[in-house]
Design a protein around this motif. Sequence first.
Motif, PDB file in Angstrom:
ATOM      1  N   ARG A 199      59.139 -11.026   6.074  1.00  0.00           N
ATOM      2  CA  ARG A 199      59.061 -11.073   5.341  1.00  0.00           C
ATOM      3  C   ARG A 199      60.727  -9.084   4.763  1.00  0.00           C
ATOM      4  NH1 ARG A 199      53.578 -10.827   6.673  1.00  0.00           N
ATOM      5  NH2 ARG A 199      53.715  -8.697   8.690  1.00  0.00           N
ATOM      6  N   ALA A 200      60.880  -9.170   6.435  1.00  0.00           N
ATOM      7  CA  ALA A 200      61.462  -8.234   6.407  1.00  0.00           C
ATOM      8  C   ALA A 200      63.369  -9.063   5.780  1.00  0.00           C
ATOM      9  CB  ALA A 200      62.124  -7.894   8.068  1.00  0.00           C
ATOM     10  N   ILE A 201      62.642 -10.370   5.534  1.00  0.00           N
ATOM     11  CA  ILE A 201      64.386 -10.943   5.478  1.00  0.00           C
ATOM     12  C   ILE A 201      64.590 -10.961   3.942  1.00  0.00           C
ATOM     13  CG2 ILE A 201      65.531 -13.119   5.491  1.00  0.00           C
ATOM     14  CD1 ILE A 201      64.862 -13.550   8.351  1.00  0.00           C
ATOM     15  N   GLY A 202      63.313 -11.069   3.790  1.00  0.00           N
ATOM     16  CA  GLY A 202      63.054 -10.817   2.282  1.00  0.00           C
ATOM     17  C   GLY A 202      63.402 -12.809   1.830  1.00  0.00           C
ATOM     18  N   PRO A 203      63.165 -12.901   0.309  1.00  0.00           N
ATOM     19  CA  PRO A 203      63.025 -14.287   0.128  1.00  0.00           C
ATOM     20  C   PRO A 203      64.339 -14.796  -0.346  1.00  0.00           C
ATOM     21  CG  PRO A 203      62.569 -13.041  -1.631  1.00  0.00           C
ATOM     22  CD  PRO A 203      62.554 -12.120  -0.578  1.00  0.00           C
ATOM     23  N   PRO A 204      64.539 -16.191  -0.751  1.00  0.00           N
ATOM     24  CA  PRO A 204      66.053 -16.373  -1.285  1.00  0.00           C
ATOM     25  C   PRO A 204      66.540 -15.677  -2.427  1.00  0.00           C
ATOM     26  CG  PRO A 204      64.740 -18.241   0.173  1.00  0.00           C
ATOM     27  CD  PRO A 204      64.374 -17.487  -0.568  1.00  0.00           C
ATOM     28  N   PRO A 205      67.877 -16.300  -2.820  1.00  0.00           N
ATOM     29  CA  PRO A 205      69.115 -16.626  -1.530  1.00  0.00           C
ATOM     30  C   PRO A 205      69.112 -15.282  -1.123  1.00  0.00           C
ATOM     31  CG  PRO A 205      69.127 -15.397  -4.376  1.00  0.00           C
ATOM     32  CD  PRO A 205      68.182 -15.501  -4.436  1.00  0.00           C
ATOM     33  N   TYR A 206      69.456 -15.902   0.266  1.00  0.00           N
ATOM     34  CA  TYR A 206      69.637 -14.936   1.555  1.00  0.00           C
ATOM     35  C   TYR A 206      71.466 -14.767   1.852  1.00  0.00           C
ATOM     36  CZ  TYR A 206      65.856 -17.038   3.334  1.00  0.00           C
ATOM     37  OH  TYR A 206      64.324 -17.234   3.715  1.00  0.00           O
ATOM     38  N   SER A 207      71.858 -13.586   1.806  1.00  0.00           N
ATOM     39  CA  SER A 207      73.002 -13.048   3.087  1.00  0.00           C
ATOM     40  C   SER A 207      73.806 -13.877   3.436  1.00  0.00           C
ATOM     41  CB  SER A 207      73.482 -11.508   2.208  1.00  0.00           C
ATOM     42  OG  SER A 207      72.937 -11.198   3.730  1.00  0.00           O
ATOM     43  N   ALA A 208      74.709 -13.861   4.270  1.00  0.00           N
ATOM     44  CA  ALA A 208      75.284 -15.046   5.353  1.00  0.00           C
ATOM     45  C   ALA A 208      74.290 -14.221   6.577  1.00  0.00           C
ATOM     46  CB  ALA A 208      76.381 -14.553   5.902  1.00  0.00           C
ATOM     47  N   ALA A 209      74.594 -13.046   6.571  1.00  0.00           N
ATOM     48  CA  ALA A 209      73.673 -12.396   7.885  1.00  0.00           C
ATOM     49  C   ALA A 209      71.922 -12.449   8.143  1.00  0.00           C
ATOM     50  CB  ALA A 209      73.335 -10.987   8.265  1.00  0.00           C
ATOM     51  N   ARG A 210      71.142 -12.896   6.544  1.00  0.00           N
ATOM     52  CA  ARG A 210      69.790 -13.226   6.211  1.00  0.00           C
ATOM     53  C   ARG A 210      69.709 -14.264   6.607  1.00  0.00           C
ATOM     54  NH1 ARG A 210      68.854 -11.448   0.630  1.00  0.00           N
ATOM     55  NH2 ARG A 210      66.759 -12.299   0.769  1.00  0.00           N
ATOM     56  N   GLU A 211      70.678 -15.164   6.416  1.00  0.00           N
ATOM     57  CA  GLU A 211      70.366 -17.049   6.642  1.00  0.00           C
ATOM     58  C   GLU A 211      70.249 -17.253   8.329  1.00  0.00           C
ATOM     59  OE1 GLU A 211      70.598 -20.833   7.760  1.00  0.00           O
ATOM     60  OE2 GLU A 211      70.152 -19.817   6.166  1.00  0.00           O
ATOM     61  N   ILE A 212      71.316 -16.567   8.929  1.00  0.00           N
ATOM     62  CA  ILE A 212      71.672 -15.978  10.453  1.00  0.00           C
ATOM     63  C   ILE A 212      70.147 -16.224  10.685  1.00  0.00           C
ATOM     64  CG2 ILE A 212      72.322 -15.153  12.694  1.00  0.00           C
ATOM     65  CD1 ILE A 212      75.738 -15.611  11.062  1.00  0.00           C
ATOM     66  N   ALA A 213      69.194 -14.830  10.101  1.00  0.00           N
ATOM     67  CA  ALA A 213      68.482 -14.289  10.917  1.00  0.00           C
ATOM     68  C   ALA A 213      66.857 -15.065  10.528  1.00  0.00           C
ATOM     69  CB  ALA A 213      67.571 -13.073   9.882  1.00  0.00           C
TER      70      ALA A 213
END
Length: 350
Positions: A199-213
Motif C-alpha cells: 500500500r505504501a508503494i502504491g499502484p503502477p506505474p512505478y518509479s525506479a525506487a518503487r520498482e525495486i521495493a
Amino acid sequence: MSRQAVQWVNRWLWILLLGGLLSACALASTHAAPIHREEQIAVPGGRLFALVRGENPKAPILVWLHGGPGGAERPLFRLYNTALERRFVVVYLDQRGAGRSFDAKADPRALTIARHVKDLDLVVDQICREQGQSKVVLLGHSWGSALGLFYAQAHPEKVSAFIGVGQVSSEIGRQWSQHRFVEDAARGRGDAQALGRLRAIGPPPYSAAREIATQRLVERFGGYYRVMPDMKKVIARGILQGYVRPWELKQIFRGNAVSLEAMNDEILKLDLPTQVPEIRVPVAFLLGRYDRQVDSRLAADYFQRLRAPAKIVVWFENSAHNAPFEEPDLFVATVPRVARQLGVAVGPPQ
C-alpha cells in the motif's frame, strides 16, 4: 652394417621424424588454443568491457545480454553457466553503464534503448571480425531479452538465433502483474506487513525506487527466485573463483542504480507485442514456471502472438525469473539443444 645400410636406416629415421612433426602440426591445427581475452570495445562516448571465452574458436558466437538495465550479471553467468564455453565462443558483455563499462563521469542521458542497440551493433561487428564469422546467437536475460529482440529486429542478417530468458513483454502489464501477485500472496498468507508495504508503494506505474521495493516483495513470495539463495555465499563463491573482484561490487551496484533511474521513463513505454510483433530470425523463449518478476504467463502470451520463421518455448519447472542460476545444469544443456533446433551449427563439447 654396410655404409649403404646405414644410409638407408638414417633416411627412414628422417622420414619418420618428419612424418611425426607433420602429424603433430596437423593435430594442433584441428585443436586450436582456447579463447580467453578481455576487450575494451570503443563506442561513442566511452568503451564497453567484454570478456570473450571459448574452448573452440570455430564454435558459434553466443552474446550474453544481461538484465537491469545496468544489472551486470557477468559474474553470475560465469559462476553458474561456464559449461556453455565448451559449445560456444561466449561473449560476456557489460552494457553501457553497467559493471566494468560503468563510467561515473558519463552523461546518464546517453543511456537509451537506441544507444544500447547501436552499442551492441559495434560489439557484434568487432567480435564477428575477430572470429571470422558473420552472425551471432543472442541470449538475453530479463531487460537483455528486450534489447536482444530490438537488435534482432534491426539487424536480422547478423543474428542466427535469439534466445530470451525471463522474457520481457509489456512493462506496465508486468508491473500490474507484480502488484496483483504480491497482494494475493500476502493476503493468502495473512502477511499484514507485506500488505502495508505494498500500500505504501502504491499502484503502477512505478518509479525506479518503487520498482525495486516491489521486487523485494516479489522475492519474498518466490516470484524472483523460487527459493532465494544466500546471496552472501553466492558473492563469496564468485570472489573465491575469480569471477568478480571485491572492489568491483560497489561499481556493479552503482551502475545498476544509475541505469534504472536514467531509463525508467523509456522502459515504462516498453510493449514488445506492439513494438516487435514480428522478427525475421528463429526465436526461443526459456521461461521459469514461477516467474512473477516479469510474469512468464505474459511472455508465453507474447510468444504465441510473435511471428518468426521458427519458434520454441521451453519451461523450467523449478525456476522463477532466474533459470540460468536456479537450474544451471538443465540450462546449459538446453541452450545448445535449442540453438541446434533453430538451425545453429553447435558441435559437441570440446
